[in-house]
Design a protein around this motif. Sequence first.
Motif, PDB file in Angstrom:
ATOM      1  N   GLU A 106       1.325  -1.457   0.049  1.00  0.00           N
ATOM      2  CA  GLU A 106       0.254   0.085  -0.637  1.00  0.00           C
ATOM      3  C   GLU A 106       0.784   1.111  -0.058  1.00  0.00           C
ATOM      4  N   PHE A 107       1.528   1.726   0.758  1.00  0.00           N
ATOM      5  CA  PHE A 107       3.247   2.316   0.850  1.00  0.00           C
ATOM      6  C   PHE A 107       3.465   2.659  -0.050  1.00  0.00           C
ATOM      7  N   GLU A 108       3.168   1.840  -0.782  1.00  0.00           N
ATOM      8  CA  GLU A 108       4.560   2.106  -2.319  1.00  0.00           C
ATOM      9  C   GLU A 108       3.483   2.539  -3.557  1.00  0.00           C
ATOM     10  N   GLN A 109       1.933   2.545  -3.362  1.00  0.00           N
ATOM     11  CA  GLN A 109       1.715   3.254  -4.294  1.00  0.00           C
ATOM     12  C   GLN A 109       1.578   4.205  -4.240  1.00  0.00           C
ATOM     13  N   ILE A 110       2.106   5.416  -3.283  1.00  0.00           N
ATOM     14  CA  ILE A 110       1.889   6.921  -3.185  1.00  0.00           C
ATOM     15  C   ILE A 110       2.605   7.268  -3.811  1.00  0.00           C
ATOM     16  N   PHE A 111       3.550   6.864  -4.042  1.00  0.00           N
ATOM     17  CA  PHE A 111       5.060   7.468  -5.076  1.00  0.00           C
ATOM     18  C   PHE A 111       4.221   7.000  -6.468  1.00  0.00           C
ATOM     19  N   GLU A 112       2.804   5.768  -6.909  1.00  0.00           N
ATOM     20  CA  GLU A 112       2.375   5.594  -8.013  1.00  0.00           C
ATOM     21  C   GLU A 112       1.178   6.558  -8.735  1.00  0.00           C
ATOM     22  N   PRO A 114      -1.916   7.281 -10.523  1.00  0.00           N
ATOM     23  CA  PRO A 114      -2.824   8.816 -10.347  1.00  0.00           C
ATOM     24  C   PRO A 114      -2.188  10.010  -8.767  1.00  0.00           C
ATOM     25  N   GLY A 115      -1.384   9.015  -8.091  1.00  0.00           N
ATOM     26  CA  GLY A 115      -1.618   9.923  -6.632  1.00  0.00           C
ATOM     27  C   GLY A 115      -2.561   9.632  -5.973  1.00  0.00           C
ATOM     28  N   GLN A 116      -3.505   8.419  -5.758  1.00  0.00           N
ATOM     29  CA  GLN A 116      -4.487   8.211  -5.133  1.00  0.00           C
ATOM     30  C   GLN A 116      -4.628   7.662  -4.418  1.00  0.00           C
ATOM     31  N   ALA A 117      -3.775   7.142  -3.276  1.00  0.00           N
ATOM     32  CA  ALA A 117      -3.560   5.934  -2.777  1.00  0.00           C
ATOM     33  C   ALA A 117      -4.373   6.113  -1.027  1.00  0.00           C
ATOM     34  N   LYS A 118      -4.468   4.562  -0.701  1.00  0.00           N
ATOM     35  CA  LYS A 118      -5.185   4.788   0.489  1.00  0.00           C
ATOM     36  C   LYS A 118      -4.185   3.888   1.059  1.00  0.00           C
ATOM     37  N   GLU A 138      -6.280   5.661  11.514  1.00  0.00           N
ATOM     38  CA  GLU A 138      -5.890   4.519  11.027  1.00  0.00           C
ATOM     39  C   GLU A 138      -6.566   4.317   9.381  1.00  0.00           C
ATOM     40  N   ASP A 139      -6.936   5.108   8.429  1.00  0.00           N
ATOM     41  CA  ASP A 139      -7.007   4.686   7.757  1.00  0.00           C
ATOM     42  C   ASP A 139      -6.633   6.627   7.207  1.00  0.00           C
ATOM     43  N   TYR A 140      -6.189   6.552   5.457  1.00  0.00           N
ATOM     44  CA  TYR A 140      -5.417   7.593   4.933  1.00  0.00           C
ATOM     45  C   TYR A 140      -6.396   7.530   3.834  1.00  0.00           C
ATOM     46  N   HIS A 141      -6.122   8.783   3.303  1.00  0.00           N
ATOM     47  CA  HIS A 141      -5.919   8.771   1.905  1.00  0.00           C
ATOM     48  C   HIS A 141      -5.177  10.191   1.226  1.00  0.00           C
ATOM     49  N   GLN A 142      -4.936   9.354   0.228  1.00  0.00           N
ATOM     50  CA  GLN A 142      -3.585  10.730  -0.901  1.00  0.00           C
ATOM     51  C   GLN A 142      -4.491  12.263  -1.094  1.00  0.00           C
ATOM     52  N   VAL A 143      -3.463  13.582  -0.747  1.00  0.00           N
ATOM     53  CA  VAL A 143      -3.791  14.748  -1.239  1.00  0.00           C
ATOM     54  C   VAL A 143      -2.822  14.973  -1.829  1.00  0.00           C
ATOM     55  N   GLU A 144      -1.602  14.617  -2.057  1.00  0.00           N
ATOM     56  CA  GLU A 144      -0.601  15.431  -2.384  1.00  0.00           C
ATOM     57  C   GLU A 144      -0.047  14.670  -3.441  1.00  0.00           C
ATOM     58  N   PHE A 145       0.566  14.407  -4.477  1.00  0.00           N
ATOM     59  CA  PHE A 145       2.005  13.686  -5.252  1.00  0.00           C
ATOM     60  C   PHE A 145       2.461  14.392  -5.849  1.00  0.00           C
ATOM     61  N   GLY A 167      18.402  26.470  -1.890  1.00  0.00           N
ATOM     62  CA  GLY A 167      17.922  25.093  -1.149  1.00  0.00           C
ATOM     63  C   GLY A 167      18.309  23.632  -1.516  1.00  0.00           C
ATOM     64  N   GLU A 168      17.511  23.028  -0.633  1.00  0.00           N
ATOM     65  CA  GLU A 168      17.623  21.241  -1.229  1.00  0.00           C
ATOM     66  C   GLU A 168      16.400  20.873  -1.324  1.00  0.00           C
ATOM     67  N   ALA A 169      16.190  20.279  -3.296  1.00  0.00           N
ATOM     68  CA  ALA A 169      15.301  20.348  -3.880  1.00  0.00           C
ATOM     69  C   ALA A 169      14.536  19.153  -3.575  1.00  0.00           C
ATOM     70  N   PHE A 170      13.061  18.696  -3.257  1.00  0.00           N
ATOM     71  CA  PHE A 170      12.649  17.831  -2.879  1.00  0.00           C
ATOM     72  C   PHE A 170      10.804  17.949  -3.837  1.00  0.00           C
ATOM     73  N   GLU A 171      10.509  16.662  -3.353  1.00  0.00           N
ATOM     74  CA  GLU A 171       9.153  15.881  -4.095  1.00  0.00           C
ATOM     75  C   GLU A 171       8.373  15.751  -2.684  1.00  0.00           C
ATOM     76  N   SER A 172       7.164  16.360  -2.785  1.00  0.00           N
ATOM     77  CA  SER A 172       6.548  16.258  -1.304  1.00  0.00           C
ATOM     78  C   SER A 172       5.370  15.192  -1.954  1.00  0.00           C
ATOM     79  N   TYR A 173       4.621  14.732  -1.305  1.00  0.00           N
ATOM     80  CA  TYR A 173       3.843  13.185  -0.702  1.00  0.00           C
ATOM     81  C   TYR A 173       2.617  12.947   0.131  1.00  0.00           C
ATOM     82  N   SER A 174       1.609  13.474   0.904  1.00  0.00           N
ATOM     83  CA  SER A 174       0.561  13.888   1.742  1.00  0.00           C
ATOM     84  C   SER A 174      -0.946  12.807   1.957  1.00  0.00           C
TER      85      SER A 174
END
Length: 214
Positions: A106-112, A114-118, A138-145, A167-174
């Motif tokens: 499930e966690f790996e889906q966060i980086f795939e 369309p960015g709609q992981a649960k 308990e349960d999370y849904h993705q809001v940023e990709f 600064g240090e460049a990054f990509e964020s996922y939430s």
Amino acid sequence: MGFLSGLFGKKEAPTRQLDHPTKLIKGDMITLDDSFALPPQLKGQQLRVEAVHTYEYERSQNCEFLLRGHSGDAIFLTYVEEDDSYLSLSIKVNAAQVETLFDMAEFEQIFEEPGQAKLTTQPLADTLDDEFGKWLGEDYHQVEFAGFGYFHRQDYRGQKPPQDQQGEAFESYSLVTGQDSHAIDIEVYEGGETEVMLTLYRPLTDIRQYWPVS
């Protein structure tokens, strides 16, 4: 002139007023509420501002306070100003802890796309529940990709970070819970270094006292 100076005395510098998280600077301290809703890293703790950082995005920037208490644990505080302003409090977890807390498929889906992981938190052993239970929903849904930004280890409140110091460049996922009470925030830096944070959203009243640095 000397007579008047001796008569009235020297004017003392006004005491710095510290009554809001946006006014915090390095060296200030805060005391948090003793609420049972807070995890042990926060409950009733006195925390010192160790550093002030800046997250820079295309159209905005956020100030982050690195706090530490007697335990030495790093706590990351951000003041969020929306319709209802609130505190965002986070701790970092390492790769081994992530594997224990979540199902990795499930966690790996966060980086795939369309960015709609649960994501569902796994049942925790007692020791892990004591340490992380109140940091987790308990349960999370993705809001940023793959949001893009720069991380600066400096305080740029009221000014734009210098363009020659990006600064240090990054990509964020939430991901957030349905109650908007907890979040998982992930930053992926160049070279693949990944930081995972468990985030708790709390009211401003959780800060019970402010102690300005002398």
